[in-house]
Design an enzyme around this catalytic site. Sequence first.
Site, PDB file in Angstrom:
ATOM      1  N   PHE A  59      25.901  14.894   8.474  1.00 52.78           N
ATOM      2  CA  PHE A  59      24.753  15.335   7.642  1.00 52.78           C
ATOM      3  C   PHE A  59      24.179  14.015   7.092  1.00 52.78           C
ATOM      4  CE2 PHE A  59      28.105  15.712   4.495  1.00 52.78           C
ATOM      5  CZ  PHE A  59      27.827  14.824   3.424  1.00 52.78           C
ATOM      6  N   ARG A  87      27.566  16.617 -14.710  1.00 54.29           N
ATOM      7  CA  ARG A  87      28.067  17.665 -13.446  1.00 54.29           C
ATOM      8  C   ARG A  87      28.330  18.904 -13.693  1.00 54.29           C
ATOM      9  NH1 ARG A  87      29.081  14.479  -8.872  1.00 54.29           N
ATOM     10  NH2 ARG A  87      30.644  15.774  -8.313  1.00 54.29           N
ATOM     11  N   THR A  93      27.917  21.273  -5.790  1.00 58.78           N
ATOM     12  CA  THR A  93      27.089  20.613  -4.698  1.00 58.78           C
ATOM     13  C   THR A  93      26.253  21.676  -3.879  1.00 58.78           C
ATOM     14  OG1 THR A  93      28.517  18.647  -4.588  1.00 58.78           O
ATOM     15  CG2 THR A  93      27.102  18.953  -2.832  1.00 58.78           C
ATOM     16  N   ARG A 104      21.257  23.275 -10.371  1.00 53.91           N
ATOM     17  CA  ARG A 104      21.285  23.691  -8.775  1.00 53.91           C
ATOM     18  C   ARG A 104      21.271  25.163  -8.529  1.00 53.91           C
ATOM     19  NH1 ARG A 104      25.889  19.027  -7.303  1.00 53.91           N
ATOM     20  NH2 ARG A 104      24.426  17.716  -6.752  1.00 53.91           N
ATOM     21  N   HIS A 117      20.829  15.162  -7.904  1.00 54.21           N
ATOM     22  CA  HIS A 117      22.212  14.063  -7.785  1.00 54.21           C
ATOM     23  C   HIS A 117      22.600  13.838  -9.229  1.00 54.21           C
ATOM     24  CE1 HIS A 117      24.870  11.082  -6.588  1.00 54.21           C
ATOM     25  NE2 HIS A 117      24.091  10.352  -7.378  1.00 54.21           N
TER      26      HIS A 117
HETATM   27  P1  CMP Z   1      24.440  14.592  -3.752  1.00 57.66           P
HETATM   28  O1  CMP Z   1      24.905  14.867  -5.086  1.00 57.66           O
HETATM   29  O2  CMP Z   1      23.220  13.980  -3.964  1.00 57.66           O
HETATM   30  O3  CMP Z   1      25.472  13.847  -3.066  1.00 57.66           O
HETATM   31  C1  CMP Z   1      25.533  13.573  -1.664  1.00 57.66           C
HETATM   32  C2  CMP Z   1      24.580  14.686  -0.981  1.00 57.66           C
HETATM   33  O4  CMP Z   1      24.807  15.126   0.360  1.00 57.66           O
HETATM   34  C3  CMP Z   1      24.706  16.120  -1.788  1.00 57.66           C
HETATM   35  O5  CMP Z   1      24.180  15.926  -2.949  1.00 57.66           O
HETATM   36  C4  CMP Z   1      24.008  16.939  -0.695  1.00 57.66           C
HETATM   37  O6  CMP Z   1      22.518  17.140  -1.040  1.00 57.66           O
HETATM   38  C5  CMP Z   1      24.382  16.435   0.685  1.00 57.66           C
HETATM   39  N1  CMP Z   1      25.467  17.082   1.295  1.00 57.66           N
HETATM   40  C6  CMP Z   1      26.872  17.072   0.811  1.00 57.66           C
HETATM   41  N2  CMP Z   1      27.309  17.875   1.868  1.00 57.66           N
HETATM   42  C7  CMP Z   1      26.620  18.128   2.731  1.00 57.66           C
HETATM   43  C8  CMP Z   1      26.677  19.086   3.793  1.00 57.66           C
HETATM   44  N3  CMP Z   1      27.984  19.647   4.244  1.00 57.66           N
HETATM   45  N4  CMP Z   1      25.538  19.247   4.562  1.00 57.66           N
HETATM   46  C9  CMP Z   1      24.342  18.761   4.362  1.00 57.66           C
HETATM   47  N5  CMP Z   1      24.416  18.089   3.094  1.00 57.66           N
HETATM   48  C10 CMP Z   1      25.476  17.681   2.380  1.00 57.66           C
END
Ligand code: CMP
Length: 142
Positions: A59, A87, A93, A104, A117
Amino acid sequence: MANNITLTIVKPGAYRKGHIGPILNMINEAGFRIIAMKLIKLSTRQAEEFYAIHRSKPFYESLVEFMSSGPIVAAILQKENAVEDYRKLIGATNPENAEEGTIRKKYAQSLEMNAVHGSDSNENAELEADFFFAKSERTDCM
Ligand code: CMP
């Protein structure tokens, strides 16, 4: 634990949807002190650098494109136990797994466009804060 910091980014999707204000309000209500903040648009190179740890992930390219697609708000938040507490406030996430009432759950559009983030450790919080802010831009360092 003594006051520490975490770094948050309110992502382009949340900016486009007009969620900056409500998200900052949730951050304030939860007892975080904003000690530095800026509204900027990341270049492709900056987004690549910030997310370099995910370079090998499928990704990565899409994430970089999304994160450089429009304005973001970057902020340093200070609170006792900031990383862990933030968090909890933002939730999982993947917003499908995020608890009710989390940032979120309320404002994410998808796993990639997950509204915000948050740093995952004290060490990364300091590195990420330094990525966005000079010491002279941090009110705790003035
Ligand atoms: P963030 O906390 O900004 O850290 C990494 C980012 O990658 C996460 O939030 C998501 O926005 C993105 N992310 C993590 N896993 C995936 C996934 N499997 N597919 C698409 N985006 C992802």
